[in-house]
Design an enzyme around this catalytic site. Sequence first.
Site, PDB file in Angstrom:
ATOM      1  N   HIS A 185      12.320   5.956  -2.531  1.00 30.49           N
ATOM      2  CA  HIS A 185      11.814   6.304  -1.208  1.00 30.49           C
ATOM      3  C   HIS A 185      12.243   7.736  -0.893  1.00 30.49           C
ATOM      4  O   HIS A 185      13.022   7.988   0.044  1.00 30.49           O
ATOM      5  CB  HIS A 185      12.339   5.314  -0.157  1.00 30.49           C
ATOM      6  CG  HIS A 185      11.558   5.321   1.123  1.00 30.49           C
ATOM      7  ND1 HIS A 185      11.036   4.173   1.687  1.00 30.49           N
ATOM      8  CD2 HIS A 185      11.205   6.325   1.962  1.00 30.49           C
ATOM      9  CE1 HIS A 185      10.410   4.481   2.818  1.00 30.49           C
ATOM     10  NE2 HIS A 185      10.506   5.787   3.011  1.00 30.49           N
ATOM     11  N   GLU A 204       4.957   5.801  -0.889  1.00 29.69           N
ATOM     12  CA  GLU A 204       4.102   6.862  -0.370  1.00 29.69           C
ATOM     13  C   GLU A 204       4.072   8.140  -1.221  1.00 29.69           C
ATOM     14  O   GLU A 204       4.491   9.212  -0.767  1.00 29.69           O
ATOM     15  CB  GLU A 204       4.530   7.221   1.061  1.00 29.69           C
ATOM     16  CG  GLU A 204       4.404   6.066   2.033  1.00 29.69           C
ATOM     17  CD  GLU A 204       4.722   6.453   3.475  1.00 29.69           C
ATOM     18  OE1 GLU A 204       4.382   5.664   4.373  1.00 29.69           O
ATOM     19  OE2 GLU A 204       5.297   7.541   3.708  1.00 29.69           O
ATOM     20  N   ASN A 227       1.235   1.172   3.739  1.00 28.88           N
ATOM     21  CA  ASN A 227       1.869   1.709   4.935  1.00 28.88           C
ATOM     22  C   ASN A 227       0.786   2.334   5.801  1.00 28.88           C
ATOM     23  O   ASN A 227       0.049   3.213   5.337  1.00 28.88           O
ATOM     24  CB  ASN A 227       2.906   2.780   4.578  1.00 28.88           C
ATOM     25  CG  ASN A 227       4.132   2.209   3.886  1.00 28.88           C
ATOM     26  OD1 ASN A 227       4.250   0.996   3.701  1.00 28.88           O
ATOM     27  ND2 ASN A 227       5.050   3.071   3.511  1.00 28.88           N
ATOM     28  N   TYR A 252      -0.275   3.622   9.971  1.00 27.95           N
ATOM     29  CA  TYR A 252       0.111   3.877  11.352  1.00 27.95           C
ATOM     30  C   TYR A 252      -1.056   4.310  12.227  1.00 27.95           C
ATOM     31  O   TYR A 252      -1.146   3.915  13.382  1.00 27.95           O
ATOM     32  CB  TYR A 252       1.193   4.972  11.405  1.00 27.95           C
ATOM     33  CG  TYR A 252       2.493   4.552  10.762  1.00 27.95           C
ATOM     34  CD1 TYR A 252       3.477   3.912  11.504  1.00 27.95           C
ATOM     35  CD2 TYR A 252       2.730   4.785   9.409  1.00 27.95           C
ATOM     36  CE1 TYR A 252       4.663   3.512  10.924  1.00 27.95           C
ATOM     37  CE2 TYR A 252       3.914   4.395   8.819  1.00 27.95           C
ATOM     38  CZ  TYR A 252       4.889   3.757   9.574  1.00 27.95           C
ATOM     39  OH  TYR A 252       6.060   3.354   8.994  1.00 27.95           O
ATOM     40  N   GLU A 260       4.724  -1.162   5.792  1.00 27.63           N
ATOM     41  CA  GLU A 260       5.172  -0.441   6.981  1.00 27.63           C
ATOM     42  C   GLU A 260       4.052  -0.406   8.004  1.00 27.63           C
ATOM     43  O   GLU A 260       2.909  -0.142   7.674  1.00 27.63           O
ATOM     44  CB  GLU A 260       5.558   1.020   6.672  1.00 27.63           C
ATOM     45  CG  GLU A 260       6.856   1.221   5.947  1.00 27.63           C
ATOM     46  CD  GLU A 260       7.184   2.698   5.765  1.00 27.63           C
ATOM     47  OE1 GLU A 260       6.763   3.529   6.619  1.00 27.63           O
ATOM     48  OE2 GLU A 260       7.854   3.028   4.781  1.00 27.63           O
ATOM     49  N   ARG A 314      12.808  -5.324   3.406  1.00 23.37           N
ATOM     50  CA  ARG A 314      12.420  -4.294   2.447  1.00 23.37           C
ATOM     51  C   ARG A 314      13.366  -3.102   2.619  1.00 23.37           C
ATOM     52  O   ARG A 314      13.431  -2.505   3.695  1.00 23.37           O
ATOM     53  CB  ARG A 314      10.975  -3.854   2.693  1.00 23.37           C
ATOM     54  CG  ARG A 314      10.554  -2.726   1.752  1.00 23.37           C
ATOM     55  CD  ARG A 314       9.231  -2.099   2.125  1.00 23.37           C
ATOM     56  NE  ARG A 314       9.045  -0.899   1.308  1.00 23.37           N
ATOM     57  CZ  ARG A 314       8.554   0.253   1.743  1.00 23.37           C
ATOM     58  NH1 ARG A 314       8.186   0.386   3.003  1.00 23.37           N
ATOM     59  NH2 ARG A 314       8.437   1.278   0.935  1.00 23.37           N
TER      60      ARG A 314
END
Length: 450
Positions: free
Chosen positions: A121, A166, A292, A294, A353, A77
Site C-alpha cells: 500500500h 491502487e 476502491n 469514492y 475501500e 483489511r
Amino acid sequence: MIQVQFPKDFLWGTATSAYQIEGGYNAEGKGASTWDTFTQKSGKIKRNENGNVACDHFAHWKEDVALMQSLSIASYRFSIAWSRVLPEGTGKVNDAGLAFYDRLVDELLAKNILPFVTLYHWDLPQALENKGGWLNRETTFAFEYYSDIVTRKLGDRVKHWITLNEPWIIMVAGYVLGAHAPGNIRPFSSFRVAHNLLLAHGRSMSVIRTNVPGSVAGITNALTPVYSDSRSKESKATKRAHAIMNQLWMDPIFKGHYPKEIESLVLSQNKKNMFPEDWKLITQKTDFLGVNHYSRMIVRYLPFPIYSFFPVTPKYPAVEFTSMGWEVYPTGFSELLRWIREDYDNPTVYITENGISLPDELENNQVSDPRRIHYLQRYLLELNRAMVAGSDVKGYFVWSFLDNFEWHEGYEKRFGIVYVDHSDPKRPRLPKQSAHWYAKLCRDNSFQLE
C-alpha cells in the site's frame, strides 16, 4: 422507508494501511520507506506532518482489534509495511517486524475477525527507491521475494490476499504529478512504472498460489467512472482518461493486452522492459477484483502529450462535496460496477475501500457525523442495486477504521469511523456516530433508508 438487504454471506469489514496508522517508523529494526523520506521534505505535506507516530497502531494494535470486535466488524483489511519486514527491501528478514504482523493476525482470529492482507500500500522501501523504485524492473523480483517471506509466515492462517493497492495512484501521484512519494515527475516514463507494477502483481500472485493453497487472492484498483464536461458522452478526453485511469489496470489482467487507446504509448515506453513471458504472469486468473471507489471524474481536453485531460469541478444545483473536494455521486457506483460486469465478464468483487472525509469535531466526548451515515447509505444502496442487477460483489470494507495520516493532506482530513485525537500523545480512540450505525449494519446485514 426502504429496507436494503444484503446476502447472508456478505462480508462486512473496515480498512487501513500501514504507513497511515502504524507509527513506529524506526522501531524494532524497521527500515525507511519512501514515505518516511518524502514526509521529511519541507512543503510536501500540509503543515509538514508525517507518519512517524500516526495513530500509533504499532503500540495500540490489541486495543484496536478489541474495538473492531466491539463494533461487530467481521473482517479487517490492513497492509504490511514492506520495510518493517525487509529493511533493505530484499535480503535479510527483520524477524521482529514480521512478528508484529504474526501477533496481529493471531489476535484478529482470536476475536473472530477475518484478516484481509494487502502486501503493498504505497510504502516502498527507500533502499529499493535508491535503485530506481518502480521504474526499475528489478523491483518486481524484490516484491516477489517479499511476497514469499510474508506468505510463508502468515499463509497458514491468512487466506485472503491483495497484491497491490491502487497502482493507478502509485503511478500518477508518485511518478507523474510528484504529489506522493517518491515525488517524481516523469510522465514520459510513467507507463514503465505501470508495466512493472502489473508484473509485480503477477509475480506475487504466483507466490501466493504456491505458498497458500486454497487462498483467495487479487488486486485492488482505484476505479472511477469518467464523464465529459461537454455534451459528448465520449470525447477525446474521456477516452484517454478512462484508458489511463481504469482500463490500463484492468485490460492486461482480464484481457491480456493494454488498452488500444494507449497501447502504442505503453509499448514505446517499455522498450527493453517488456517481454512476452510477462503476460503469463500478468494474466493469471485472480480470485477477485478489489475496487476502491469514492467519486466520479468529469474531464476536459488538455493539449498535453499522453495525459491529455484534466478534471473539472461539477457545478449544478445541490452539488455536494466531501472535505477532500470530491463530489458525492452515488449513481457512479452502480454505473462503475455495471461497466466491470459487462466488460470483464462479471468477476467476483470486493469493495475494498469506500468512505467520506468530513471535518469531524469532538464535542461533549462524542462525534456526530450524520453526513457520513447518509453518504454510506446512498452508496450502499447503489451497491445493492448493482448486485441485484447481477454484479458478483462479496464484501464491503469502509474506509477508514481510524482517522489517519491522509498522505499529502496530513491529519486534517478525517475518513475514520473512529475518531483519533492526534494532539494527544496517547492517541485516544472514540467511535463516531457512524461507527455505531455501521456496527448495526454488520449485525443486521441490512439498513433502512428514508
